[in-house]
Design an enzyme around this catalytic site. Structure first.
Site, PDB file in Angstrom:
ATOM      1  CG  ASP A   8      22.713   1.288  16.267  1.00 35.93           C
ATOM      2  OD1 ASP A   8      21.704   0.974  15.611  1.00 35.93           O
ATOM      3  OD2 ASP A   8      23.816   1.561  15.746  1.00 35.93           O
ATOM      4  CE  LYS A  70      17.199  -0.904  11.607  1.00 37.87           C
ATOM      5  NZ  LYS A  70      18.341  -0.109  12.069  1.00 37.87           N
ATOM      6  CD  GLU A 147      18.902   3.588  12.678  1.00 40.44           C
ATOM      7  OE1 GLU A 147      19.421   3.892  11.578  1.00 40.44           O
ATOM      8  OE2 GLU A 147      18.438   2.462  12.907  1.00 40.44           O
ATOM      9  CG  ASP A 170      23.574   5.649   9.104  1.00 35.09           C
ATOM     10  OD1 ASP A 170      24.479   4.841   8.816  1.00 35.09           O
ATOM     11  OD2 ASP A 170      22.719   5.413   9.974  1.00 35.09           O
TER      12      ASP A 170
HETATM   13  P1  ADP Z   1      24.504  -1.094  10.170  1.00 39.35           P
HETATM   14  O1  ADP Z   1      24.099   0.311  10.450  1.00 39.35           O
HETATM   15  O2  ADP Z   1      24.122  -1.579   8.809  1.00 39.35           O
HETATM   16  O3  ADP Z   1      24.117  -2.059  11.238  1.00 39.35           O
HETATM   17  P2  ADP Z   1      27.378  -0.470  10.638  1.00 39.35           P
HETATM   18  O4  ADP Z   1      27.219   0.993  10.828  1.00 39.35           O
HETATM   19  O5  ADP Z   1      27.932  -1.249  11.748  1.00 39.35           O
HETATM   20  O6  ADP Z   1      26.078  -1.172  10.115  1.00 39.35           O
HETATM   21  O7  ADP Z   1      28.302  -0.663   9.325  1.00 39.35           O
HETATM   22  C1  ADP Z   1      28.683  -1.918   8.889  1.00 39.35           C
HETATM   23  C2  ADP Z   1      29.476  -1.782   7.621  1.00 39.35           C
HETATM   24  O8  ADP Z   1      30.644  -1.006   7.883  1.00 39.35           O
HETATM   25  C3  ADP Z   1      29.958  -3.118   7.097  1.00 39.35           C
HETATM   26  O9  ADP Z   1      29.715  -3.201   5.717  1.00 39.35           O
HETATM   27  C4  ADP Z   1      31.439  -3.090   7.396  1.00 39.35           C
HETATM   28  O10 ADP Z   1      32.183  -3.822   6.435  1.00 39.35           O
HETATM   29  C5  ADP Z   1      31.739  -1.632   7.289  1.00 39.35           C
HETATM   30  N1  ADP Z   1      32.993  -1.282   7.982  1.00 39.35           N
HETATM   31  C6  ADP Z   1      33.272  -1.419   9.301  1.00 39.35           C
HETATM   32  N2  ADP Z   1      34.543  -1.048   9.567  1.00 39.35           N
HETATM   33  C7  ADP Z   1      35.088  -0.663   8.379  1.00 39.35           C
HETATM   34  C8  ADP Z   1      36.377  -0.175   7.977  1.00 39.35           C
HETATM   35  N3  ADP Z   1      37.353  -0.025   8.860  1.00 39.35           N
HETATM   36  N4  ADP Z   1      36.567   0.104   6.668  1.00 39.35           N
HETATM   37  C9  ADP Z   1      35.583  -0.062   5.751  1.00 39.35           C
HETATM   38  N5  ADP Z   1      34.356  -0.511   6.067  1.00 39.35           N
HETATM   39  C10 ADP Z   1      34.104  -0.810   7.362  1.00 39.35           C
HETATM   40 MG    MG Z   2      23.337   1.786  11.607  1.00 40.89          MG
END
Ligand code: ADP
Ligand code: MG
Length: 580
Positions: A8, A70, A147, A170
């Site tokens: 991913d 990205k 995705e 998502d």
């Molecule tokens: P992406 O798909 O954008 O790469 P992710 O799916 O990893 O990202 O999501 C990242 C986001 O999730 C960030 O904004 C992060 O702060 C948030 N996040 C991760 N863990 C938590 C949590 N426990 N509570 C609230 N937000 C969270």
């Molecule tokens: Mg993602």
């Protein structure tokens, strides 16, 4: 056989996974983390750092780091990093190279094949850019997987015998994507996807920072200009607090001074979950429009959705789960970690690629991510207006697809027309993207209304063929678009690979030390004078140890430093606090 991994490649975080007999598993990185931040930096010594160390560096030296690249895959945007100009493909390549090294350490053998995911709405050019990033990292990209499809696979829906309609919700760091995926006859098909390119967890972190600043009589926008270091620091504090509030009822935010440092007089603000919910609630209503759009495009109502799947770290927020439950009147799936499901699904797909003959089990089809059409003139009474967009293939039509529409001449004795092909969602072509144009002549002269058929054929690789036929004479003109869509050429990839080899990176064994140094540098600025002196001495010792290359000395100093940080920066080890 050589393992094939699933990756991913996220906007905020990336992850790599593999398929075991017991199901897909995340491969940890050199720091033991399950997610690798998609951040790249160049440290003071000119060495490239990727992941958590780069995210630490970003807090104190945002100018030396790149993130969110990205979003610019497949565009001409470039970044300057440590005096070098790099492309989004190269930056993604560095993230992939780091994940590849983690997988190689895990398997103790080379890993050169991967399935990589991308958003359902990525166009041909962005998909090619993703493949190029893989090749820059030394990976053969066996498949690009959507995705949302990956998320559905992670939950095992590809094995389901029943036909089902799934909605993949998502909410990541900076984007919100909603896709309707249909399981039909054992095939998973993305029916429609819609989204908000500027909505995600970052907005909730910013909301915390903004409200704290408001309490001190300044606006976020103003502070960003006048005290950028304070803002960078406050965002880091807000991020930790936000994640804590997903588990606990209150969290404390410390407010740095204008230089982004924490003096002894630093104020502390307590934020409650109820407050955070109230602050982000208005922003969260923005999920509703894309949901409506995706459902409308898929010609479904909310009630016809059988399952809702939560993806993205921001869906860990209790408020988000509640909203989804209210909107769909059912409990969403969230048995798997939302920030890992996409990588897990990619690993299952990678396993299927590896198992000869099993690939056909999973037919994945696609949709046209944008509306495609031509420019036309419109007649309003006697008034002729140019520049209108006339759709031929609607957004979210399942591809491959072929559609024909008839047009006619508007002027007397008009013997030629110009076919201008656009993509986009606006009524006026000026607001859409011109993909290509060509001339059709040899139209018999006569009164207006001579007919020309225009056929659009859009294939699974995103290649668009436009064919115009003069109805009276059967004369055909064919024009192929989108292959020229500028993916990197072989030569460009080779050059990028050579450039990357010049970028010095620390050996993987060094990752823990580099991360520790970056984290300690950040924490140093947060401490009061006394503690700062202690940390300074520990850092000196650690650096001397590293200099000596004596494993025993390095280990001893590292432990002392880690112990200190665990007391003074308890959230720094794993800022999201997310457990397995
Ligand atoms: P992406 O798909 O954008 O790469 P992710 O799916 O990893 O990202 O999501 C990242 C986001 O999730 C960030 O904004 C992060 O702060 C948030 N996040 C991760 N863990 C938590 C949590 N426990 N509570 C609230 N937000 C969270
Ligand atoms: Mg993602």
């Amino acid at each position: 056989m050589e393992p094939i991994v699933g990756i991913d490649l996220g906007t905020t975080n990336s992850a790599v996974a593999h398929l075991t007999p017991d199901g897909p598993n995340i491969i940890p990185n050199a720091l033991g983390g399950r997610l690798t931040p998609s951040v790249v930096g160049v440290d003071e010594s000119g060495v490239v750092v990727v992941g958590a160390a780069a995210r630490e560096l970003q807090v104190v030296r945002p100018d030396r780091c790149a993130a969110l690249f990205k979003r610019h895959m497949g565009t001409d945007k470039t970044y300057t990093l440590g005096g070098r100009t790099v492309t989004p493909e190269e930056l993604s390549g560095l993230v992939l190279r780091s994940l590849k090294a983690d997988a190689e350490a895990f398997f103790a053998r080379p890993v050169t094949r991967a399935v990589i995911t991308c958003p359902a709405y990525f166009n041909d050019r962005q998909r090619k850019a993703t493949i190029a990033a893989g090749r820059i990292a030394g990976l053969t990209v066996e498949r690009i997987l959507n995705e949302p499809t990956a998320a559905a696979i992670a939950y095992g829906f590809h094995d389901s015998r029943e036909d089902k309609k799934l909605l993949i919700f998502d909410l990541g760091g900076g984007t919100f994507d909603v896709s309707v995926v249909e399981l039909f006859d054992g095939a998973l098909e993305v029916r429609a996807s819609a989204g908000e390119t500027a909505l995600g967890g970052e907005d909730f972190t910013r909301a915390i920072a903004a409200r704290v600043l408001e309490g001190f009589g300044t606006s976020f926008e103003r502070a960003e200009v006048t005290t950028p270091l304070l803002v960078a620091r406050l965002i880091q504090q807000g991020e930790v607090a936000k994640c804590r509030l997903s588990r606990e009822e209150t969290a404390v935010v410390r407010v740095p001074d204008a230089a982004g440092e924490f003096t002894a007089a630093a104020k502390e603000v307590t934020v409650t979950r109820a407050q955070l919910d109230a602050w982000v609630s208005p922003t969260l209503t923005r999920i509703e429009l894309p949901i409506r759009r995706a459902l409308a495009d898929a010609k479904l109502t909310r009630d016809e959705i059988d399952e809702v799947i939560l993806v993205g770290g921001a869906t860990r927020m209790p408020l988000v789960v509640r909203r989804v439950r209210e909107l769909f009147g059912k409990d969403p799936h969230r048995r798997l970690n939302p920030d890992e499901v996409v990588a897990l699904g990619a690993a299952v797909q990678a396993g299927l690629v590896g198992r000869a003959g099993a690939v056909e089990d999973l037919v994945v089809t696609d949709v046209a991510p944008f509306t495609l059409g031509v420019a036309v003139v419109k007649q309003f009474g006697g008034d002729v207006q140019e520049g209108y967009f006339d759709p031929v293939i609607d957004r979210n039509t399942t591809i491959p697809v072929s559609r024909v529409k008839q047009y006619s001449t508007v002027a007397p004795n008009q013997t030629a027309i110009r076919v201008r092909v656009y993509q986009g969602e606006s009524r006026k072509v000026a607001d859409n993207l011109l993909l290509g144009e060509f001339e059709v002549n040899g139209i018999p002269s006569g009164p207006p209304g001579q007919e020309v058929d225009v056929r659009f054929t859009y294939d699974l690789n995103g290649v668009l063929e436009v064919e115009a036929t003069v109805v009276a004479t059967k004369r055909k003109v064919t024009h192929v678009i989108a292959r020229h869509a500028k993916g990197l050429s072989e030569e460009q990839v080779r050059r990028a690979v050579r450039e990357m080899e010049k970028l010095k990176a620390h050996p993987r064994e060094e990752a823990v030390n580099r991360f520790l140094l970056a984290r300690a540098e950040r924490v140093y600025k947060e401490l009061a004078v006394e503690a700062r002196r202690v940390l300074g001495a520990l850092l000196d010792g650690f650096e001397a140890g590293l200099e000596s290359r004596d494993p025993e000395a390095i280990g001893r100093h590292r432990e002392a430093l880690q112990h200190f940080l665990s007391l003074h920066d308890p959230d720094g080890e794993n800022p999201t606090g997310n457990e397995e």
